[in-house]
Write a protein that holds these residues in place. Structure first.
Motif, short mmCIF file in Angstrom:
data_model
loop_
_atom_site.label_atom_id
_atom_site.label_comp_id
_atom_site.label_asym_id
_atom_site.label_seq_id
_atom_site.Cartn_x
_atom_site.Cartn_y
_atom_site.Cartn_z
N ARG A 25 116.66 39.71 50.85
CA ARG A 25 116.59 39.07 52.16
C ARG A 25 117.37 39.89 53.18
O ARG A 25 118.52 40.25 52.95
CB ARG A 25 117.14 37.65 52.07
N ARG A 26 116.74 40.18 54.28
CA ARG A 26 117.37 40.92 55.36
C ARG A 26 117.21 40.12 56.66
O ARG A 26 116.13 40.10 57.24
CB ARG A 26 116.75 42.32 55.51
N GLU A 27 118.27 39.44 57.03
CA GLU A 27 118.24 38.64 58.23
C GLU A 27 119.43 38.99 59.11
O GLU A 27 120.45 39.52 58.64
CB GLU A 27 118.26 37.14 57.89
N LYS A 28 119.31 38.68 60.36
CA LYS A 28 120.43 38.89 61.27
C LYS A 28 121.63 38.07 60.83
O LYS A 28 121.49 36.89 60.48
CB LYS A 28 120.01 38.48 62.69
N TYR A 29 122.76 38.72 60.80
CA TYR A 29 124.03 38.12 60.38
C TYR A 29 124.10 37.89 58.87
O TYR A 29 125.07 37.31 58.38
CB TYR A 29 124.31 36.80 61.11
N ARG A 30 123.07 38.30 58.12
CA ARG A 30 123.13 38.19 56.64
C ARG A 30 122.68 39.52 56.07
O ARG A 30 121.61 39.64 55.46
CB ARG A 30 122.22 37.07 56.13
N PRO A 31 123.52 40.55 56.22
CA PRO A 31 123.13 41.89 55.75
C PRO A 31 123.04 41.98 54.24
O PRO A 31 122.42 42.90 53.72
CB PRO A 31 124.25 42.77 56.31
#
Length: 337
Positions: A25-31
């Protein structure tokens, strides 16, 4: 119009399962998001379905490869791959499927709508989301999809009927079938006019009917491969009663008693339980024997038990045909004749 074909060789292959996805998972604020690889889709299966509107295997000659669709690979965001589309194959009732290499019978289709999974699709592989543990939060392991099943198969068609017509060539089997039903087999005054099985339906009371099958004539040595009839004897394996048609006229190519012995000998050599089936004998072409001398001579030449099974008829004038049909009906439904 499709030609009649009673055997076909096909390659059957189900779909491969799709491989699992390797993704994080690559999401903003969750690198450092966790694994989100989806599972692969299952491969499609090859399914045979009985269809009473089909009466030939001819279409398999033009499409001998029966291939189901592969499953799609898994996707990120825990999305599973799409399942492969099943291949639905319609076959005539009476289709037997054998392993081409071993000859083993795999299954047979005898009922309308009967569905059999011939080759099941491979399972899809799991994505890396399934392999996260407390000590390995970023697994890079996925499963490949399982391969599909491949089978080289021989398809055989066995016509399903109540009554099977047997006899030497030119005995009048096709004429009899045409006389008692709406069937239109080829009729001519020469041997082997019938070159493929024909079915006729005889309507009876109470909305009942009798299905009769005519196959090419049997000659001496048929069980050893001579002539055409032996190729089609498989079509009368499922019949409940055998009707042997004998030309008892003085114009017959083979004397009537000898013709009966030939037919009995050949079906015994063929095996498959044919010689143990119920039987009646139609002494045909009595219109060419007005004083019945040839008919009575025939009765004297055969066994007493066989004489009790004989019904004199003329397929041309229909003399004796109603009595024969009544006898067939009674024999099929448990009554003695």
């Amino acid at each position: 119009m499709l030609m009649f074909v009673d055997t076909a060789t096909v390659l059957i292959r189900s779909g491969h399962g799709g491989s699992g996805c390797l993704s994080f998972r690559r999401e903003k604020y969750r690198p450092r998001g966790g694994p989100d690889g989806g599972d692969g889709g299952d491969g499609g299966s090859v399914i045979f379905v009985g269809d009473q509107s089909i009466n030939t295997l001819a279409h398999f000659r033009f499409s001998p490869r029966l291939l189901a669709q592969n499953g799609r690979p898994g996707k990120p965001y825990n999305c599973s791959g799409k399942k492969g589309k099943d291949l639905i194959v319609k076959v005539p009732l009476g289709t037997v499927v054998r392993n081409l290499e071993t000859g083993e019978m795999l299954f047979e289709i005898t009922e309308p709508g009967q569905a059999v999974v011939v080759a099941r699709g491979g399972s899809g592989g799991r994505g890396n989301q399934h392999f996260a543990t407390s000590t390995n939060r970023a697994p890079r392991h996925v499963e490949k999809g399982w391969p599909g099943v491949e089978v080289k198969a021989l398809l055989e068609l066995k016509v399903i009927a109540d009554v099977g017509l047997l006899g030497l060539p030119n005995a009048g089997k096709s004429s009899l079938l045409a006389a008692v039903s709406q069937a239109t087999p080829k009729i001519a005054d020469y041997p082997f006019t019938t070159r493929q099985p024909y079915l006729g339906v005889i309507p009876r009371a109470d909305q009942r009917s009798i299905v009769m099958a005519d196959i090419p004539g049997i000659i001496e040595g048929a069980a050893d491969g001579k002539g055409l009839g032996i190729q089609f004897l498989r079509h009368v394996e499922r019949t409940r009663l055998l009707l042997v048609v004998i030309d008892v006229s003085s114009f017959a190519d083979t004397p009537a008693a000898e013709a009966l012995r030939i037919v009995r000998r050949e079906i015994k050599k063929f095996g498959q339980g044919l010689s143990h089936k119920k039987m009646l004998i139609a002494a045909n072409k009595i219109d060419l024997d007005p004083d019945r001398h040839a008919f009575h001579y025939f009765l004297k030449q055969i066994k007493k038990a066989d004489a009790g099974l004989v019904y004199p008829i003329s397929a041309v004038t229909r003399e004796g045909v109603p009595a024969l049909i009544n006898a067939i009906d009674k024999r099929l439904h448990g009554g003695e004749v």
